[in-house]
Design a protein around this motif. Sequence first.
Motif, PDB file in Angstrom:
ATOM      1  N   ARG A  12       6.063  -3.329  -3.480  1.00  0.00           N
ATOM      2  CA  ARG A  12       4.679  -3.764  -3.263  1.00  0.00           C
ATOM      3  C   ARG A  12       4.441  -4.082  -1.791  1.00  0.00           C
ATOM      4  O   ARG A  12       3.377  -3.783  -1.248  1.00  0.00           O
ATOM      5  N   ARG A  14       5.934  -2.737   0.789  1.00  0.00           N
ATOM      6  CA  ARG A  14       5.837  -1.482   1.550  1.00  0.00           C
ATOM      7  C   ARG A  14       4.498  -0.805   1.327  1.00  0.00           C
ATOM      8  O   ARG A  14       3.909  -0.253   2.270  1.00  0.00           O
ATOM      9  N   LYS A  15       4.011  -0.816   0.087  1.00  0.00           N
ATOM     10  CA  LYS A  15       2.705  -0.220  -0.191  1.00  0.00           C
ATOM     11  C   LYS A  15       1.599  -0.955   0.557  1.00  0.00           C
ATOM     12  O   LYS A  15       0.683  -0.327   1.114  1.00  0.00           O
ATOM     13  N   ARG A  16       1.679  -2.282   0.589  1.00  0.00           N
ATOM     14  CA  ARG A  16       0.672  -3.069   1.303  1.00  0.00           C
ATOM     15  C   ARG A  16       0.725  -2.757   2.787  1.00  0.00           C
ATOM     16  O   ARG A  16      -0.317  -2.578   3.431  1.00  0.00           O
ATOM     17  N   ALA A  18       1.833  -0.002   4.254  1.00  0.00           N
ATOM     18  CA  ALA A  18       1.327   1.347   4.482  1.00  0.00           C
ATOM     19  C   ALA A  18      -0.190   1.389   4.387  1.00  0.00           C
ATOM     20  O   ALA A  18      -0.860   2.083   5.169  1.00  0.00           O
ATOM     21  N   ALA A  19      -0.762   0.641   3.434  1.00  0.00           N
ATOM     22  CA  ALA A  19      -2.215   0.618   3.276  1.00  0.00           C
ATOM     23  C   ALA A  19      -2.886  -0.010   4.493  1.00  0.00           C
ATOM     24  O   ALA A  19      -3.917   0.482   4.980  1.00  0.00           O
ATOM     25  N   ILE A  20      -2.305  -1.091   5.005  1.00  0.00           N
ATOM     26  CA  ILE A  20      -2.898  -1.763   6.168  1.00  0.00           C
ATOM     27  C   ILE A  20      -2.784  -0.888   7.415  1.00  0.00           C
ATOM     28  O   ILE A  20      -3.736  -0.782   8.203  1.00  0.00           O
ATOM     29  N   SER A  22      -2.715   2.337   7.446  1.00  0.00           N
ATOM     30  CA  SER A  22      -3.693   3.414   7.259  1.00  0.00           C
ATOM     31  C   SER A  22      -5.108   2.929   7.566  1.00  0.00           C
ATOM     32  O   SER A  22      -5.909   3.644   8.189  1.00  0.00           O
ATOM     33  N   LEU A  23      -5.420   1.701   7.142  1.00  0.00           N
ATOM     34  CA  LEU A  23      -6.745   1.135   7.409  1.00  0.00           C
ATOM     35  C   LEU A  23      -6.960   0.951   8.910  1.00  0.00           C
ATOM     36  O   LEU A  23      -8.039   1.277   9.433  1.00  0.00           O
ATOM     37  N   VAL A 286       0.560  -8.108   7.835  1.00  0.00           N
ATOM     38  CA  VAL A 286       1.725  -7.411   7.271  1.00  0.00           C
ATOM     39  C   VAL A 286       2.973  -8.282   7.176  1.00  0.00           C
ATOM     40  O   VAL A 286       3.993  -7.837   6.648  1.00  0.00           O
TER      41      VAL A 286
END
Length: 344
Positions: A12, A14-16, A18-20, A22-23, A286
Amino acid sequence: MNVVTMAAVEKRRRKRGAAILSLLGLLIVIMFIVSMNTGYMRLSPLEVLRTLTGAGTAQQQLILFDFRLPRIVISLLVGAGFAVSGCILQSLSRNALAESSTLGINAGAGFAVLIFISFFPATTSAPVFVLPLLALAGAALTAALIYVLAFRRADGLSPTRLILIGIAVTAGIYAWQLVLSLRLDPRNYQFVATWIAGKIWGGDWKFVLALLPWLLVLLPFAMFKSRVLNVLNLGDSTAAGLGMRLEKERILLLAAAVALAGSCVAVSGGIGFVGLISPHLARRLVGPRHQVLLPATALTGALLMITADTIGRWILQPAEIPTGIVVAVIGAPYFLYLLARSKA
């Protein structure tokens, strides 16, 4: 917490991250597009698109390719460089107030560049590529001076003493900059004044080429040392117990931070607070793990710089506010907030 639960938490995280990331990347792309459309000579989005595809007029190509795009790219590079430098310095000193401008590194780099500009023209190709070397020399000498003055055999390197001496050295260097500016003719004096205020004066592709090699080497090096920074944050005793060569790693990382800040000062002037704000904002997004923190910090710094530069070019058209002043308007209150919260 069992192994399965730890693996799920890590996934979770790592997904967070990666999402940040990307944003942040998406926001930079949006500001890139907005910045291309911002300026005294306004270009509509359709005109920008046509110019990028080679269908624009000669004037539109001149505005976009020779003036705006180099400056936008420099803003992104400088923002990332200052931000990562500040993140490294905060991790090494374990002090939330540490960054290249508060430690005098920016001032030392700028002083070396201004000495050169005062005696030699900086408009030819050769001096442009020499400026990062001069800035690096000035930044390194200033960092060495502050380290010597702040170090005590009894208690080592105190974070509080480091910041206070850095602020004092910065004030002294800025005073000498003003003394040096008195011998300049009015035209060069105006340039020096805006440069000290933090105007991105390297609005040319040759300045991009002068800065880019430094960042292509130093930013990956900082990412490579992310695990070292994680261990250093655990404390000297723990790091030494894990077999880390503390002084060697500190010197390498400090040299990288100084080189990043010095090379950026060479083309952007005395812009402060980017290296102070960006690591804190990225850390809130992050977390403290440098494998994600460093790229998030670089993207945050790039976003902050391109936004500040766009605002500076837009808010008082046809006049222009130096980017450093816009960043300072944002950064000064945040600096006071951090100073009030500091327990050092």
